[in-house]
Design a protein around this motif. Sequence first.
Motif, PDB file in Angstrom:
ATOM      1  N   TRP A 187      -7.537   0.898  -7.095  1.00 55.90           N
ATOM      2  CA  TRP A 187      -7.468   0.926  -5.629  1.00 55.90           C
ATOM      3  C   TRP A 187      -7.004   2.286  -5.116  1.00 55.90           C
ATOM      4  CZ3 TRP A 187      -4.400  -3.996  -6.831  1.00 55.90           C
ATOM      5  CH2 TRP A 187      -5.296  -5.017  -7.192  1.00 55.90           C
ATOM      6  N   GLY A 189      -8.964  -7.532   0.903  1.00 57.42           N
ATOM      7  CA  GLY A 189     -10.392  -7.249   0.990  1.00 57.42           C
ATOM      8  C   GLY A 189     -11.135  -8.428   1.591  1.00 57.42           C
ATOM      9  N   LEU A 215      -7.441  -4.774  -0.029  1.00 53.57           N
ATOM     10  CA  LEU A 215      -7.702  -5.032  -1.452  1.00 53.57           C
ATOM     11  C   LEU A 215      -7.482  -6.500  -1.771  1.00 53.57           C
ATOM     12  CD1 LEU A 215      -4.913  -5.472  -3.388  1.00 53.57           C
ATOM     13  CD2 LEU A 215      -4.536  -3.134  -2.613  1.00 53.57           C
ATOM     14  N   SER A 216      -8.319  -7.047  -2.633  1.00 62.91           N
ATOM     15  CA  SER A 216      -8.206  -8.419  -3.127  1.00 62.91           C
ATOM     16  C   SER A 216      -8.127  -9.416  -1.962  1.00 62.91           C
ATOM     17  CB  SER A 216      -6.992  -8.531  -4.056  1.00 62.91           C
ATOM     18  OG  SER A 216      -7.050  -9.724  -4.812  1.00 62.91           O
ATOM     19  N   TRP A 236      -3.928  -1.280  -9.490  1.00 64.63           N
ATOM     20  CA  TRP A 236      -3.586  -0.279  -8.486  1.00 64.63           C
ATOM     21  C   TRP A 236      -4.240   1.071  -8.787  1.00 64.63           C
ATOM     22  CZ3 TRP A 236      -2.231  -0.613  -3.720  1.00 64.63           C
ATOM     23  CH2 TRP A 236      -1.527  -1.725  -3.267  1.00 64.63           C
ATOM     24  N   HIS A 282      -8.847  -4.967 -11.900  1.00 59.82           N
ATOM     25  CA  HIS A 282      -8.090  -5.384 -10.712  1.00 59.82           C
ATOM     26  C   HIS A 282      -6.706  -4.743 -10.772  1.00 59.82           C
ATOM     27  CE1 HIS A 282      -8.501  -8.214  -7.360  1.00 59.82           C
ATOM     28  NE2 HIS A 282      -7.221  -8.506  -7.478  1.00 59.82           N
ATOM     29  N   TRP A 341       0.823  -1.217   0.000  1.00 61.53           N
ATOM     30  CA  TRP A 341       0.000   0.000   0.000  1.00 61.53           C
ATOM     31  C   TRP A 341       0.854   1.264   0.000  1.00 61.53           C
ATOM     32  CZ3 TRP A 341      -4.749   1.120  -1.203  1.00 61.53           C
ATOM     33  CH2 TRP A 341      -5.756   0.144  -1.120  1.00 61.53           C
ATOM     34  N   LEU A 373     -11.987  -3.646  -1.030  1.00 60.90           N
ATOM     35  CA  LEU A 373     -11.803  -3.195  -2.403  1.00 60.90           C
ATOM     36  C   LEU A 373     -11.426  -4.406  -3.260  1.00 60.90           C
ATOM     37  CD1 LEU A 373      -9.670   0.048  -1.838  1.00 60.90           C
ATOM     38  CD2 LEU A 373     -12.149  -0.172  -1.920  1.00 60.90           C
ATOM     39  N   SER A 374     -12.232  -4.699  -4.277  1.00 59.60           N
ATOM     40  CA  SER A 374     -11.983  -5.864  -5.136  1.00 59.60           C
ATOM     41  C   SER A 374     -11.741  -7.106  -4.286  1.00 59.60           C
ATOM     42  CB  SER A 374     -10.779  -5.620  -6.055  1.00 59.60           C
ATOM     43  OG  SER A 374     -10.887  -4.412  -6.757  1.00 59.60           O
ATOM     44  N   ILE A 391      -9.425   4.095  -2.284  1.00 61.72           N
ATOM     45  CA  ILE A 391      -9.095   3.942  -0.872  1.00 61.72           C
ATOM     46  C   ILE A 391      -9.560   5.118  -0.008  1.00 61.72           C
ATOM     47  CG2 ILE A 391      -6.747   4.866  -1.164  1.00 61.72           C
ATOM     48  CD1 ILE A 391      -8.045   2.164   1.345  1.00 61.72           C
ATOM     49  N   CYS A 395     -15.966  -2.790  -6.159  1.00 57.70           N
ATOM     50  CA  CYS A 395     -15.289  -3.666  -7.121  1.00 57.70           C
ATOM     51  C   CYS A 395     -15.530  -3.158  -8.536  1.00 57.70           C
ATOM     52  CB  CYS A 395     -15.806  -5.103  -6.988  1.00 57.70           C
ATOM     53  SG  CYS A 395     -14.835  -6.317  -7.903  1.00 57.70           S
TER      54      CYS A 395
END
Length: 295
Positions: free
Chosen positions: A278, A154, A150-151, A275, A273, A76, A174-175, A282, A240
């Motif tokens: 995201w 997430g 995330l992913s 960055w 999917h 991150w 997120l996703s 965020i 998503c």
Amino acid sequence: MKIVVRVLLSAALGLAILNAGAQVKGKVIEESVVKGKILSHPVRYTVYLPADYSTSERSYPVVYLLHGLSDDNTGWLQFGEINRLVDKAIEEGTIPPMIIVMPDADSTFYINSYDGKEKFEDFFVKEFIPSVEKTYRIKADRRYRGVAGLSMGGFGALIYAFKHPDLFSASAGLSAAVVEDKSIKSMPDGMYKGVFGPIYGRDLQGEARITAFYKDNSILPVVENTSAADLKKVRYWIDCGDDDFLTTGNSLLHIALVEKQVPHEFRVRDGAHTWEYWRTGIIPALEFIGQGFHQ
């Protein structure tokens, strides 16, 4: 003498203008470690501290921000530019000052493994959170504690909120890696073994992958088997992209929560999917979490 005074005043004014335009920056501690008894290895983590942390005596709310499958505690920071985004959001008043903690969970999906060899969830709940919240001036209260990711992160953010509503007031995925049962059953062996095998059970095929352990540690079955009253204890943010391979799973999660009449925010934006997706998602997620930190 008057000329000197004018010059000094002009210089002071110029410096004030420059300082006013400069963004106040928080502090990043990129490498810290918690060594507990549950895991056989120490766990690294990265911390973001708001700009006024070093000059105040106050305690701050905290968000545990979780990385994806191929990243670590610096993901991150390195790719998400979280410090820059949060600095700006705090300065503009979009989010309240908060501490952000980013642990390294490797590829554990933030849960205990089926064979008990890797108990990351137990470590996180029983050792990691208490250690971090004793180290920094954190309001160690559920109301001031959120989780996002995330992913794979997430997935972790949501599963923690569903399973530990006593710990978190809000969760943002997120996703999020929400995968329906039929996708797990039909997943090619190589993909299943590499991603889900280590946590749900190795060398399983088809229907045999839907074990009791899987049902207790997979998002859609957990929501199905958790009472609406317990689900409603946490505020949820789900986001998503419309071109993300996880859109179906996230949409099914949205439907499951709607059917149980669990309030939540559901977003489908243009994107995949990535960055880029995201980074743009965020701050709205942190803003949602931060709303609960206010009176």
